[in-house]
Design a protein around this motif. Sequence first.
Motif, mmCIF file in Angstrom:
data_model
loop_
_atom_site.group_PDB
_atom_site.id
_atom_site.type_symbol
_atom_site.label_atom_id
_atom_site.label_comp_id
_atom_site.label_asym_id
_atom_site.label_seq_id
_atom_site.Cartn_x
_atom_site.Cartn_y
_atom_site.Cartn_z
ATOM 1 N N ALA A 8 -37.059 66.637 32.403
ATOM 2 C CA ALA A 8 -35.941 67.582 32.338
ATOM 3 C C ALA A 8 -34.645 66.791 32.285
ATOM 4 O O ALA A 8 -34.466 65.831 33.039
ATOM 5 N N ASP A 9 -33.762 67.165 31.373
ATOM 6 C CA ASP A 9 -32.447 66.537 31.237
ATOM 7 C C ASP A 9 -31.392 67.539 31.688
ATOM 8 O O ASP A 9 -31.376 68.673 31.205
ATOM 9 N N LEU A 10 -30.533 67.133 32.606
ATOM 10 C CA LEU A 10 -29.391 67.945 33.017
ATOM 11 C C LEU A 10 -28.177 67.354 32.329
ATOM 12 O O LEU A 10 -27.872 66.174 32.492
ATOM 13 N N ARG A 11 -27.467 68.192 31.537
ATOM 14 C CA ARG A 11 -26.413 67.655 30.674
ATOM 15 C C ARG A 11 -25.124 68.472 30.790
ATOM 16 O O ARG A 11 -25.157 69.674 31.000
ATOM 17 N N PHE A 12 -24.007 67.771 30.627
ATOM 18 C CA PHE A 12 -22.703 68.411 30.490
ATOM 19 C C PHE A 12 -22.208 68.085 29.089
ATOM 20 O O PHE A 12 -21.897 66.939 28.776
ATOM 21 N N ILE A 13 -22.129 69.102 28.236
ATOM 22 C CA ILE A 13 -21.711 68.920 26.848
ATOM 23 C C ILE A 13 -20.477 69.765 26.616
ATOM 24 O O ILE A 13 -20.519 70.996 26.719
ATOM 25 N N GLY A 14 -19.362 69.122 26.306
ATOM 26 C CA GLY A 14 -18.109 69.841 26.075
ATOM 27 C C GLY A 14 -17.645 70.624 27.288
ATOM 28 O O GLY A 14 -17.052 71.685 27.164
#
Length: 103
Positions: A8-14
């Motif tokens: 699982a990848d936790l991401r902040f995009i924009g």
Amino acid sequence: MLSDRNRADLRFIGGDFDWRYRNRLTAERTFSILSHHFTPYLRAEAYYDSNAEKWSRTAASVGSTFPIRRHSEIEAYYEHQNDTSTAPNRQVNALGIVLTMYF
């Protein structure tokens, strides 16, 4: 050998929070020619993207790892990705080389 990796990848995009689930299935076998070993493999990976709310990407790759010293190896591969998160679908074909060093 068959292996199944879940991630699982936790991401902040924009500035927005997003998560992605990835499942990768690998089949590999080690061969020896004289004193040299190499491990060819086939991989298939599927991605679920919470932003798109669907299985948005697939990747298929074929490659091999070659040990070069006791604590390092080189991996050469070809990968095809199909991304359906936007219209039209985006397809990527890539060749890659990875140097891995173990400490």
